[in-house]
Scaffold this motif. Structure first.
Motif, PDB file in Angstrom:
ATOM      1  N   LYS A  49       0.861  -1.427  -0.130  1.00  0.00           N
ATOM      2  CA  LYS A  49      -0.043   0.046  -0.158  1.00  0.00           C
ATOM      3  C   LYS A  49       0.994   1.362  -0.005  1.00  0.00           C
ATOM      4  CE  LYS A  49      -3.760  -2.101   2.766  1.00  0.00           C
ATOM      5  NZ  LYS A  49      -4.552  -1.972   3.949  1.00  0.00           N
ATOM      6  N   ARG A  50       0.344   2.141  -0.702  1.00  0.00           N
ATOM      7  CA  ARG A  50       1.372   3.560  -0.872  1.00  0.00           C
ATOM      8  C   ARG A  50       0.852   4.348   0.384  1.00  0.00           C
ATOM      9  NH1 ARG A  50      -0.051   3.849  -7.275  1.00  0.00           N
ATOM     10  NH2 ARG A  50       2.262   3.057  -7.874  1.00  0.00           N
ATOM     11  N   ALA A  51       1.773   4.576   0.908  1.00  0.00           N
ATOM     12  CA  ALA A  51       1.499   5.740   2.295  1.00  0.00           C
ATOM     13  C   ALA A  51       1.114   6.853   1.653  1.00  0.00           C
ATOM     14  CB  ALA A  51       2.964   5.715   2.960  1.00  0.00           C
ATOM     15  N   LEU A  52       1.786   7.461   0.447  1.00  0.00           N
ATOM     16  CA  LEU A  52       1.380   8.748  -0.117  1.00  0.00           C
ATOM     17  C   LEU A  52       1.260   8.415  -1.387  1.00  0.00           C
ATOM     18  CD1 LEU A  52       4.611  10.275   1.473  1.00  0.00           C
ATOM     19  CD2 LEU A  52       2.501  10.599   2.416  1.00  0.00           C
ATOM     20  N   PRO A  53      -0.197   7.967  -1.887  1.00  0.00           N
ATOM     21  CA  PRO A  53      -0.392   7.612  -3.095  1.00  0.00           C
ATOM     22  C   PRO A  53      -0.510   8.563  -4.306  1.00  0.00           C
ATOM     23  CG  PRO A  53      -2.428   7.570  -1.760  1.00  0.00           C
ATOM     24  CD  PRO A  53      -1.113   7.874  -0.740  1.00  0.00           C
ATOM     25  N   ILE A  54      -0.657  10.001  -3.963  1.00  0.00           N
ATOM     26  CA  ILE A  54      -0.690  10.803  -4.965  1.00  0.00           C
ATOM     27  C   ILE A  54       0.739  11.548  -5.053  1.00  0.00           C
ATOM     28  CG2 ILE A  54      -1.694  13.040  -5.764  1.00  0.00           C
ATOM     29  CD1 ILE A  54      -4.247  11.652  -4.500  1.00  0.00           C
ATOM     30  N   GLY A  55       1.061  12.153  -4.090  1.00  0.00           N
ATOM     31  CA  GLY A  55       2.363  12.883  -3.816  1.00  0.00           C
ATOM     32  C   GLY A  55       3.614  12.100  -4.341  1.00  0.00           C
ATOM     33  N   LEU A  56       4.011  11.012  -3.871  1.00  0.00           N
ATOM     34  CA  LEU A  56       5.135  10.199  -3.908  1.00  0.00           C
ATOM     35  C   LEU A  56       4.629   8.877  -3.941  1.00  0.00           C
ATOM     36  CD1 LEU A  56       7.136  11.751  -1.065  1.00  0.00           C
ATOM     37  CD2 LEU A  56       7.309  12.278  -3.545  1.00  0.00           C
ATOM     38  N   PRO A  57       4.073   8.326  -5.368  1.00  0.00           N
ATOM     39  CA  PRO A  57       3.798   7.022  -5.445  1.00  0.00           C
ATOM     40  C   PRO A  57       4.696   6.119  -5.445  1.00  0.00           C
ATOM     41  CG  PRO A  57       3.672   8.205  -7.470  1.00  0.00           C
ATOM     42  CD  PRO A  57       4.037   9.202  -6.221  1.00  0.00           C
ATOM     43  N   MET A  58       5.896   6.294  -5.624  1.00  0.00           N
ATOM     44  CA  MET A  58       6.865   5.292  -5.562  1.00  0.00           C
ATOM     45  C   MET A  58       7.809   4.892  -4.430  1.00  0.00           C
ATOM     46  SD  MET A  58       6.017   3.850  -8.206  1.00  0.00           S
ATOM     47  CE  MET A  58       6.850   2.741  -9.111  1.00  0.00           C
ATOM     48  N   GLU A  59       7.381   6.098  -3.328  1.00  0.00           N
ATOM     49  CA  GLU A  59       7.807   5.881  -2.382  1.00  0.00           C
ATOM     50  C   GLU A  59       7.156   5.669  -1.129  1.00  0.00           C
ATOM     51  OE1 GLU A  59      10.368   9.480  -1.896  1.00  0.00           O
ATOM     52  OE2 GLU A  59      10.687   9.377  -4.078  1.00  0.00           O
ATOM     53  N   TYR A  60       7.884   5.165   0.099  1.00  0.00           N
ATOM     54  CA  TYR A  60       7.254   4.805   1.146  1.00  0.00           C
ATOM     55  C   TYR A  60       5.894   3.824   0.973  1.00  0.00           C
ATOM     56  CZ  TYR A  60      10.191   8.425   2.721  1.00  0.00           C
ATOM     57  OH  TYR A  60      11.251   9.197   3.066  1.00  0.00           O
ATOM     58  N   ILE A  61       6.364   2.576   0.562  1.00  0.00           N
ATOM     59  CA  ILE A  61       5.327   1.599   0.474  1.00  0.00           C
ATOM     60  C   ILE A  61       5.213   0.799   1.549  1.00  0.00           C
ATOM     61  CG2 ILE A  61       4.553  -0.450  -1.039  1.00  0.00           C
ATOM     62  CD1 ILE A  61       4.822   2.671  -2.644  1.00  0.00           C
ATOM     63  N   SER A  62       4.036   0.475   1.914  1.00  0.00           N
ATOM     64  CA  SER A  62       3.839  -0.323   3.116  1.00  0.00           C
ATOM     65  C   SER A  62       3.625  -1.828   2.843  1.00  0.00           C
ATOM     66  CB  SER A  62       2.477   0.367   4.173  1.00  0.00           C
ATOM     67  OG  SER A  62       2.534  -0.855   5.200  1.00  0.00           O
ATOM     68  N   VAL A  63       4.359  -2.628   3.460  1.00  0.00           N
ATOM     69  CA  VAL A  63       4.202  -4.292   3.073  1.00  0.00           C
ATOM     70  C   VAL A  63       3.756  -4.736   4.340  1.00  0.00           C
ATOM     71  CG1 VAL A  63       5.431  -6.216   2.388  1.00  0.00           C
ATOM     72  CG2 VAL A  63       6.365  -3.903   1.834  1.00  0.00           C
ATOM     73  N   ALA A  64       2.564  -5.490   4.242  1.00  0.00           N
ATOM     74  CA  ALA A  64       1.819  -6.209   5.467  1.00  0.00           C
ATOM     75  C   ALA A  64       1.539  -7.645   5.045  1.00  0.00           C
ATOM     76  CB  ALA A  64       0.424  -5.379   5.460  1.00  0.00           C
ATOM     77  N   ASP A  65       1.696  -8.419   6.180  1.00  0.00           N
ATOM     78  CA  ASP A  65       1.254  -9.775   5.919  1.00  0.00           C
ATOM     79  C   ASP A  65      -0.263  -9.968   5.394  1.00  0.00           C
ATOM     80  OD1 ASP A  65       0.006  -9.659   8.210  1.00  0.00           O
ATOM     81  OD2 ASP A  65       1.696 -10.605   9.590  1.00  0.00           O
ATOM     82  N   SER A  66      -0.486 -11.297   5.403  1.00  0.00           N
ATOM     83  CA  SER A  66      -1.900 -11.590   5.094  1.00  0.00           C
ATOM     84  C   SER A  66      -2.960 -11.229   6.122  1.00  0.00           C
ATOM     85  CB  SER A  66      -2.163 -13.022   4.755  1.00  0.00           C
ATOM     86  OG  SER A  66      -1.712 -13.954   5.843  1.00  0.00           O
ATOM     87  N   GLU A  67      -2.508 -10.841   7.417  1.00  0.00           N
ATOM     88  CA  GLU A  67      -3.346 -10.480   8.592  1.00  0.00           C
ATOM     89  C   GLU A  67      -3.193  -8.979   8.561  1.00  0.00           C
ATOM     90  OE1 GLU A  67      -2.234 -12.989  12.024  1.00  0.00           O
ATOM     91  OE2 GLU A  67      -2.792 -14.882  10.576  1.00  0.00           O
ATOM     92  N   ASN A  68      -2.746  -8.353   7.505  1.00  0.00           N
ATOM     93  CA  ASN A  68      -2.404  -6.860   7.467  1.00  0.00           C
ATOM     94  C   ASN A  68      -1.778  -6.541   8.707  1.00  0.00           C
ATOM     95  OD1 ASN A  68      -3.119  -4.581   5.959  1.00  0.00           O
ATOM     96  ND2 ASN A  68      -4.897  -4.057   7.474  1.00  0.00           N
ATOM     97  N   LYS A  69      -0.456  -7.316   9.125  1.00  0.00           N
ATOM     98  CA  LYS A  69       0.287  -6.892  10.152  1.00  0.00           C
ATOM     99  C   LYS A  69       1.373  -6.303   9.393  1.00  0.00           C
ATOM    100  CE  LYS A  69       3.172  -7.820  14.028  1.00  0.00           C
ATOM    101  NZ  LYS A  69       4.116  -9.018  14.339  1.00  0.00           N
ATOM    102  N   GLU A  70       1.830  -4.833   9.497  1.00  0.00           N
ATOM    103  CA  GLU A  70       2.950  -4.282   8.826  1.00  0.00           C
ATOM    104  C   GLU A  70       3.994  -5.052   8.836  1.00  0.00           C
ATOM    105  OE1 GLU A  70       4.561  -0.178   9.282  1.00  0.00           O
ATOM    106  OE2 GLU A  70       3.297  -0.072   7.152  1.00  0.00           O
ATOM    107  N   ILE A  71       5.012  -5.274   8.146  1.00  0.00           N
ATOM    108  CA  ILE A  71       6.241  -5.925   8.066  1.00  0.00           C
ATOM    109  C   ILE A  71       7.262  -4.767   8.019  1.00  0.00           C
ATOM    110  CG2 ILE A  71       7.760  -7.682   6.993  1.00  0.00           C
ATOM    111  CD1 ILE A  71       5.381  -8.833   5.847  1.00  0.00           C
ATOM    112  N   GLY A  72       7.050  -3.811   7.253  1.00  0.00           N
ATOM    113  CA  GLY A  72       7.905  -2.712   7.064  1.00  0.00           C
ATOM    114  C   GLY A  72       7.677  -1.852   6.050  1.00  0.00           C
TER     115      GLY A  72
END
Length: 181
Positions: A49-72
């Motif tokens: 998921k994009r943390a800043l989907p419009i302003g910086l679409p290729m930066e600060y991408i959240s990676v979460a597991d299948s239970e929606n717990k953020e990995i990093g």
């Protein structure tokens, strides 16, 4: 995870939990989902998921597991290697599909909804087609991104991008004018 600290003025600091991309391996699982091997763990289905989907679409991408717990967080997709970059970019493009609006054929306001007939393009091709959509609460769902671009969110959660209002032409712009704030 490497510790990445962002300075927030002179008082606050935030550790965003950035992934160490040297230890991360994104892959396509047999199930068709994007997976991640990281720090000895195998996540066979991750969500990006994009943390800043419009302003910086290729930066600060959240990676979460299948239970929606953020990995990093991926600080920048550009920091990934060729194959890794392609896997992450494909996943983001699927998740954030947003066709470009080339023209506006009609706009009608009826019973609190704005009905639009849009000419949109298919990504990576010369194909165009007409798409009908309904927008509720135009103050929230038609948003200016810059002086010359905007995004439209319809009632079904779809997004449509107008990259250049000037390129729309006078007729298309005139139909949309009263809904741009």
């Amino acid at each position: 995870m490497e510790n990445t600290v962002i300075e927030m003025g002179s008082i606050e600091q935030i550790d965003i939990g950035a992934l160490d991309l040297g230890k991360a391996e994104f892959y396509l699982a047999d199930s068709g989902f994007t997976g991640l091997k990281y720090n000895g763990e195998d996540y066979s289905h991750v969500t990006l998921k994009r943390a800043l989907p419009i302003g910086l679409p290729m930066e600060y991408i959240s990676v979460a597991d299948s239970e929606n717990k953020e990995i990093g967080i991926i600080k920048s997709v550009d920091d990934l290697s060729g194959e890794q970059y392609g896997i992450v970019l494909d996943e983001l493009n699927r998740r954030y599909y947003c066709p470009e609006v080339l023209d506006i054929k009609s706009v009608k306001d009826k019973l609190g909804y704005v009905y639009m007939e849009l000419v949109i393009s298919v990504a990576d091709s010369d194909t165009t087609f007409v798409k009908n959509c309904a927008v509720k609460d135009v103050n929230k769902n038609i948003r200016m991104l810059s002086d010359d671009s905007l995004i439209i969110y319809d009632v079904d959660g779809n997004r449509y991008m107008i990259k250049s209002l000037c390129a729309l032409g006078k007729n298309g712009l005139k139909k949309l004018e009263s809904y741009i704030f």
